[in-house]
Design an enzyme around this catalytic site. Structure first.
Site, PDB file in Angstrom:
ATOM      1  CB  VAL A 388      -0.960  -0.024   1.209  1.00 59.80           C
ATOM      2  CG1 VAL A 388      -1.649   1.327   1.392  1.00 59.80           C
ATOM      3  CG2 VAL A 388      -2.007  -1.132   1.026  1.00 59.80           C
ATOM      4  CG  ASP A 389       3.745   3.548   2.987  1.00 59.24           C
ATOM      5  OD1 ASP A 389       2.970   4.490   2.758  1.00 59.24           O
ATOM      6  OD2 ASP A 389       4.540   3.539   3.942  1.00 59.24           O
ATOM      7  CG  ASP A 390       6.833   0.728  -2.152  1.00 64.66           C
ATOM      8  OD1 ASP A 390       7.729   1.441  -2.626  1.00 64.66           O
ATOM      9  OD2 ASP A 390       7.006  -0.022  -1.189  1.00 64.66           O
TER      10      ASP A 390
END
Length: 649
Positions: A388-390
């Site tokens: 999710v963060d990338d």
């Protein structure tokens, strides 16, 4: 000097420096320092394989020297500068690797000191770190610990069972399967160069004093009160109901475990693009009967060597090269700093990121009803494990392409839809997969299981996702699913007003993510959760105007001050305050001055690990963080306040 002039100067300096560091392919490549563990593991793997390769011999020598350079005066190795005592597991890994390399011997003063430290902390028997114990067992230095006897048949339990294999987090699965295969066979491999570690074995008599050689009963390595039972008994009971033919069932489980590993080998030969799991893969392949020159092993070693990095004269092994992550963050930060999206540098970086969007369904799709691939991973070799963060980082970077043609719109829509489908039932977001939070797994008899075995909603992932959705996708709390995310954050705020961040250090990281996320989706500064978070941030500001938190926080379960300010943590705190204040405050301007000052400083605080891996075991220093987060915070200050700050001089 006027604050805004300082800010403008710093932005220009950072932007020009970063633009000068861009690679020809549009990427930025910085070091991802995970400490000495991965360096030690690669030495052990290469020596075990006995390649006799001159290139690999040079790698071993240089890794030996890198490990030796970080030894402390008391003979130990630490995970971070302010760790109260030397770290036992890291010290055992370093000692073993230095001996295994052949470039140090037992009489070397450095190893004499290390041995004294290790024995004073209980010797090998005191080590609880899972990977350390696995490497020692796989190379025949300790018996396989009893608590690793999780039956392979566990992989056959249906996903409808109260507990199944895919309830484990993605990162736990790829590390655990090689371990279970080796433990199932009681596998170990020794060579003529495998060091004798008997000097590290410490037996205790009834009054707790050392009495000499180690007693080799397998149970000696079990953690007190953590022996097999309870949850493992439940797993065994479930397995017993699967088949009337246990031997056939076991063979089926072995084949499934082998297939699981092979299907997740990336094109570069690594297992899920992680160095740690790839080292385990090599030993697991040996346990399955592969020769040391088997193509899969050769390719895995090639992939490991591609993770080597030279930082300040030291050769390191990155656990996963952060090229996609760094490139996405820097591309976005430069645009926030005023570098236009039509410039060649931004265009080239965006083209790279577009090519790295994943277009196939991985394990994450098992819990998503309408799976449409569209996420990004952390490393260039990662083709099946987006996070999710990338993904939100990449979407921030390529937002300008969504109005530039069909390809850009499709990229944006795929990524946005993927983020939407990854929201957990509780309203938050996790790192890799949705609804992977079965709390039963915390009772697995493995150190750190409560952190590594699950991938639950966290404040940092939820906050950063909301910040993207509100700030870049134009959504707010009037949308039900955004409201659910905000509600998760407000419900999971700590009593003191902070939030715990899982993937950064720690309460500063979580509080920054939560406050910027809540502000982006429409919560006002006077909202109780926001106001409480602001008060907490101000309460932990250092006298010099900056912020700094110790890695000890994640073990203590509370904020622990570092006693100094770091560039990335100061930038996070500032960014949060800027997000919620319409005008600069005295605290913000003090922080800005401190942040600008750190840009010219190079000391231990600029390389302090502010990335989190596994509490008490694994921390990360991102070389890029000392540039990215200050550039973003300073750009947000300038973009929001303009010349207003002059009134506060």
């Amino acid at each position: 000097m006027h604050v805004m002039r300082e800010v403008t100067h710093a932005i220009r300096h950072l932007s020009e420096w970063l633009l000068g560091k861009q690679e020809k392919d549009g990427t930025w490549k910085f070091c991802y320092d995970n400490g000495i563990s991965t360096c030690a593991y690669l030495i052990i793997v290469l020596r075990t394989l006995e390649t006799g390769n001159s290139e690999e011999e040079e790698i071993i020598r240089r890794l030996h020297d890198s490990i030796l350079r970080t030894q402390r005066p008391d003979g130990s190795w630490k995970l971070y500068a302010d760790e109260k005592e030397g770290n036992l597991a890291a010290s055992v890994e370093a000692y073993y690797a230095l001996l295994f390399s052949g470039y140090s011997d037992e009489s070397s003063p450095s190893l004499v000191n290390a041995r004294t430290f290790i024995r004073s902390r209980g010797g090998i028997g005191g080590v609880t770190n899972v990977l350390t114990r696995v490497i020692l067992a796989a190379t025949g230095r300790i018996p396989w610990p009893e608590e690793y006897a999780i039956p392979l048949e566990f992989m056959l339990l249906p996903e409808s069972a109260p507990l199944s294999f895919f309830d484990l987090s993605a990162y736990a699965r790829v590390h655990l399967v090689p371990v279970l295969l080796m433990a199932d066979r009681n596998f170990s491999v020794r060579t003529s160069r495998t060091p004798d570690l008997s000097a590290l074995h410490v037996q205790r008599d009834d009054d707790g004093t050392s009495v000499g050689a180690y007693a080799s009963a397998p149970g000696s390595y079990a953690q007190p009160g953590r022996g097999p039972g309870g949850l493992l008994a439940d797993i065994q009971e479930g397995i017993a109901q699967l088949s009337a033919f246990p031997s056939q069932l076991h063979e089926c489980a072995v084949k499934k475990a082998e297939r699981f590993m092979l299907e997740r080998i990336e094109p570069d030969g690594t297992l899920y693009s992680y160095a740690g799991s790839t080292c385990l893969l090599v030993f697991a392949l040996l346990s399955l009967g592969c020769e040391r020159r088997h193509p899969l092993i050769t390719q895995a070693v090639k992939g490991l060597k591609a993770m080597l990095w030279v930082s300040e004269g030291r050769l390191l092994v990155q656990n996963a090269p952060p090229t996609v992550w760094d490139t996405a963050l820097i591309t976005y930060a430069l645009q926030e700093a005023g570098i236009g999206p039509l410039t060649p540098e931004i265009r080239k970086a965006a083209s790279y990121l577009l090519a790295k969007q994943q277009r196939k369904i991985g394990d994450w799709g098992r819990k998503v009803s309408r799976s449409v691939p569209g996420g990004w991973g952390f490393s260039p070799s990662n083709t099946r494990n987006p996070d999710v963060d990338d993904t939100t980082a990449a979407l921030r970077a390529v937002k300008f392409l969504r109005t530039g043609g069909a390809d850009g719109r499709e990229t944006w829509n795929r990524g946005l839809y993927w983020i939407m489908t990854m929201q957990n039932k509780d309203g938050g977001w996790a790192a890799f997969e949705k609804d992977t939070d079965n709390r039963l797994l915390a009772f697995l008899p493995l150190e750190g299981a409560e952190h590594a075995a699950v991938d639950p909603s966290t404040a940092d992932l939820t906050g950063r996702t909301l910040e993207f959705l509100g700030g870049k996708a134009g959504l707010d709390i009037k949308h039900d699913w955004i409201r659910r995310g905000a509600d998760w954050l407000t419900a999971n705020q700590e009593k003191d007003g902070s939030w715990y961040g899982r993937w950064g250090i720690c309460y500063l990281y979580g509080t920054w993510a939560a406050l910027t996320g809540l502000a982006a989706v429409g919560l006002k500064p006077d909202h109780p959760a926001v106001a409480k978070g602001i008060r907490w941030l101000l309460s932990v500001q250092n006298p010099d105007g900056g912020w700094g938190e110790s890695c000890s926080s994640d073990v203590a379960g509370r904020y622990v001050s570092l006693g100094a300010s770091t560039p990335s943590q100061t930038a996070w705190a500032l960014d949060a305050l800027i997000a919620v204040h319409s005008r600069p405050t005295e605290a913000i301007d003090r922080g800005v001055r401190r942040l600008a000052a750190t840009l010219g400083e190079r000391d231990w605080t600029s390389v302090y690990p502010t990335g989190a891996g596994l509490p008490g075991s694994f921390y990360n220093t991102y070389e890029s963080y000392r540039y990215i987060w200050p550039l973003l915070a300073l750009s947000h200050y300038r973009n929001k306040y303009g010349e207003v700050s002059a009134k506060f001089e």
